[in-house]
Structure formats: structure tokens, C-alpha cells
Design a protein around this motif. Structure first.
Motif, short mmCIF file in Angstrom:
data_model
loop_
_atom_site.label_atom_id
_atom_site.label_comp_id
_atom_site.label_asym_id
_atom_site.label_seq_id
_atom_site.Cartn_x
_atom_site.Cartn_y
_atom_site.Cartn_z
N UNK A 1 50.82 -19.67 95.45
CA UNK A 1 51.05 -18.36 96.00
C UNK A 1 51.40 -17.41 94.86
N UNK A 2 50.80 -16.24 94.89
CA UNK A 2 51.01 -15.27 93.82
C UNK A 2 52.40 -14.66 93.89
N UNK A 3 53.02 -14.53 92.71
CA UNK A 3 54.33 -13.88 92.66
C UNK A 3 54.18 -12.43 93.08
N UNK A 4 55.10 -11.98 93.94
CA UNK A 4 55.08 -10.59 94.38
C UNK A 4 54.09 -10.31 95.50
N UNK A 5 53.36 -11.32 95.96
CA UNK A 5 52.39 -11.10 97.04
C UNK A 5 53.13 -10.82 98.35
N UNK A 6 52.41 -10.29 99.32
CA UNK A 6 53.01 -10.01 100.62
C UNK A 6 53.53 -11.30 101.26
N UNK A 7 52.78 -12.38 101.09
CA UNK A 7 53.18 -13.66 101.66
C UNK A 7 54.49 -14.14 101.03
N UNK A 8 54.60 -14.05 99.72
CA UNK A 8 55.83 -14.47 99.04
C UNK A 8 57.01 -13.60 99.50
N UNK A 9 56.79 -12.30 99.59
CA UNK A 9 57.85 -11.39 100.03
C UNK A 9 58.30 -11.71 101.45
N UNK A 10 57.37 -12.16 102.29
CA UNK A 10 57.70 -12.50 103.68
C UNK A 10 58.45 -13.83 103.77
N UNK A 11 58.38 -14.64 102.71
CA UNK A 11 59.11 -15.90 102.70
C UNK A 11 58.24 -17.13 102.88
N UNK A 12 56.91 -16.95 102.83
CA UNK A 12 56.01 -18.11 102.96
C UNK A 12 56.16 -19.03 101.76
N UNK A 13 55.96 -20.33 102.01
CA UNK A 13 55.98 -21.33 100.94
C UNK A 13 54.76 -22.22 101.08
N UNK A 14 54.37 -22.83 99.98
CA UNK A 14 53.26 -23.79 100.02
C UNK A 14 53.64 -24.89 101.00
N UNK A 15 52.69 -25.30 101.83
CA UNK A 15 52.93 -26.35 102.80
C UNK A 15 53.28 -25.83 104.18
N UNK A 16 53.59 -24.53 104.31
CA UNK A 16 53.87 -23.97 105.63
C UNK A 16 52.60 -24.06 106.47
N UNK A 17 52.76 -24.37 107.75
CA UNK A 17 51.62 -24.45 108.66
C UNK A 17 51.78 -23.32 109.68
N UNK A 18 50.80 -22.41 109.69
CA UNK A 18 50.84 -21.27 110.62
C UNK A 18 50.41 -21.75 112.00
N UNK A 19 51.25 -21.47 113.01
CA UNK A 19 50.91 -21.89 114.37
C UNK A 19 50.72 -20.71 115.32
N UNK A 20 51.30 -19.53 114.99
CA UNK A 20 51.16 -18.35 115.85
C UNK A 20 51.23 -17.08 115.01
N UNK A 21 50.53 -16.06 115.48
CA UNK A 21 50.67 -14.72 114.92
C UNK A 21 50.92 -13.80 116.10
N UNK A 22 52.08 -13.13 116.08
CA UNK A 22 52.50 -12.26 117.20
C UNK A 22 52.38 -12.99 118.53
N UNK A 23 52.78 -14.25 118.57
CA UNK A 23 52.78 -15.03 119.79
C UNK A 23 51.44 -15.64 120.17
N UNK A 24 50.39 -15.32 119.42
CA UNK A 24 49.04 -15.84 119.71
C UNK A 24 48.82 -17.13 118.91
N UNK A 25 48.46 -18.21 119.61
CA UNK A 25 48.26 -19.51 118.95
C UNK A 25 47.15 -19.44 117.92
N UNK A 26 47.37 -20.10 116.80
CA UNK A 26 46.42 -20.14 115.69
C UNK A 26 46.05 -21.59 115.42
N UNK A 27 44.74 -21.88 115.41
CA UNK A 27 44.32 -23.25 115.10
C UNK A 27 43.40 -23.32 113.89
N UNK A 28 42.89 -22.16 113.46
CA UNK A 28 42.05 -22.15 112.26
C UNK A 28 42.07 -20.76 111.65
N UNK A 29 41.38 -20.61 110.51
CA UNK A 29 41.41 -19.33 109.82
C UNK A 29 40.73 -18.21 110.63
#
Length: 156
Positions: free
Chosen positions: A1-29
Motif C-alpha cells: 500500500x502506498x504511503x499517504x494513499x487514501x486507503x492508508x489514511x483510512x486505516x486499511x492494511x495488507x491482508x484486510x478483506x473487504x466484505x461491504x461498501x456502504x452496507x452493500x455486500x462485496x464478493x469481487x472487484x
């Protein structure tokens, strides 16, 4: 993950698994892209699984007029449905013995609950009877006191 990226600022880490965005289930990109395009504000709540626990991070996004397609700075971990399913299966396997125990003792718990309710009713009935007797005795003492048949004993 790039330093200073939006994802890093939001608190994402390598290995996190995204399961929902705004309550909507996510199963793929594709689901992720669709959810990002369907957003109504400049932030989205992203539910992730990290260390077998679900948590929600808030990802700040550019205004819609600044970008028509997903910006590369959104670098977020890939959704890995197989890992998520595997983790869920492992967790179910871990708690299965406990669930079996609960299911085995449930009839005993229900029977004990019924017995306690019956005892509670019996105790209430006994208390009402004792209260009636106490009131009757109190009334009898008052009658006898008025007639002069009973006097409290003096302390010696």
C-alpha cells in the motif's frame, strides 16, 4: 500500500478483506467498483475482516466531478472470497462443539425453567397465605386489645 494513499489514511492494511461498501455486500472487484460508482457522498464506509473480526473504515473519495473512473489512489486490498469463506468455516468448526453442548443441554434448561416457574407460583401462593394469616392475627390482636383481653407484656 502506498504511503499517504487514501486507503492508508483510512486505516486499511495488507491482508484486510473487504466484505461491504456502504452496507452493500462485496464478493469481487466488480462489486467493489459498482458500489464505488453508486456512492452518494465523498466518503464510503467499508466493512473489512481483519484478524477474524469485522470492522468498518471510512474511505474519503474525491468529488464525483474530479474523477469519472476509480482513481488509482483507492488502492484497497483485494476481496478474497475464498479466504473469507475459509475463515468463516474455521470459526464455525471452532464453535461447533460449544453449539452441540448447548443443543444437548437445552431440554434440561427448559425443564429447569418450567420447574422454577412452578416453584415461583407456589412461593407466591405461600406468601399470600402468610400475609392473610398475619393480617388475621393482627386483626384478632386489635379486637382483643379493645376488649381488654390482651395487653402487651412489659419489659422486665
Amino acid at each position: 500500500m502506498e504511503k499517504g494513499s487514501r486507503a492508508e489514511k483510512a486505516g486499511f492494511r495488507a491482508g484486510d478483506v473487504i466484505v461491504k461498501v456502504n452496507g452493500e455486500s462485496i464478493s469481487d472487484s466488480g462489486d467493489f467498483t459498482h458500489a464505488m460508482h453508486g456512492r452518494k457522498s465523498s466518503t464510503v464506509n467499508v466493512s473489512i475482516i481483519r484478524e477474524k473480526k469485522e470492522q468498518t473504515l471510512t474511505l474519503a473519495l474525491p468529488e464525483r466531478n474530479q474523477s469519472k473512473v476509480l482513481d488509482e489512489s483507492y488502492e484497497v486490498p483485494e476481496v478474497d472470497a475464498e479466504t473469507l469463506i475459509s475463515e468463516a468455516g474455521s470459526e464455525l468448526a471452532r464453535i461447533a462443539p460449544e453449539m452441540e453442548t448447548v443443543l444437548e443441554i437445552r431440554p434440561d434448561l427448559e425443564r429447569a425453567k418450567r420447574e422454577l416457574r412452578a416453584q415461583q407460583q407456589e412461593l407466591r401462593k405461600a406468601m399470600r397465605e402468610l400475609q392473610r394469616k398475619l393480617l388475621d392475627e393482627e386483626a384478632q390482636i386489635q379486637k382483643n386489645t379493645k376488649r381488654g383481653l390482651w395487653r402487651p407484656q412489659a419489659d422486665i
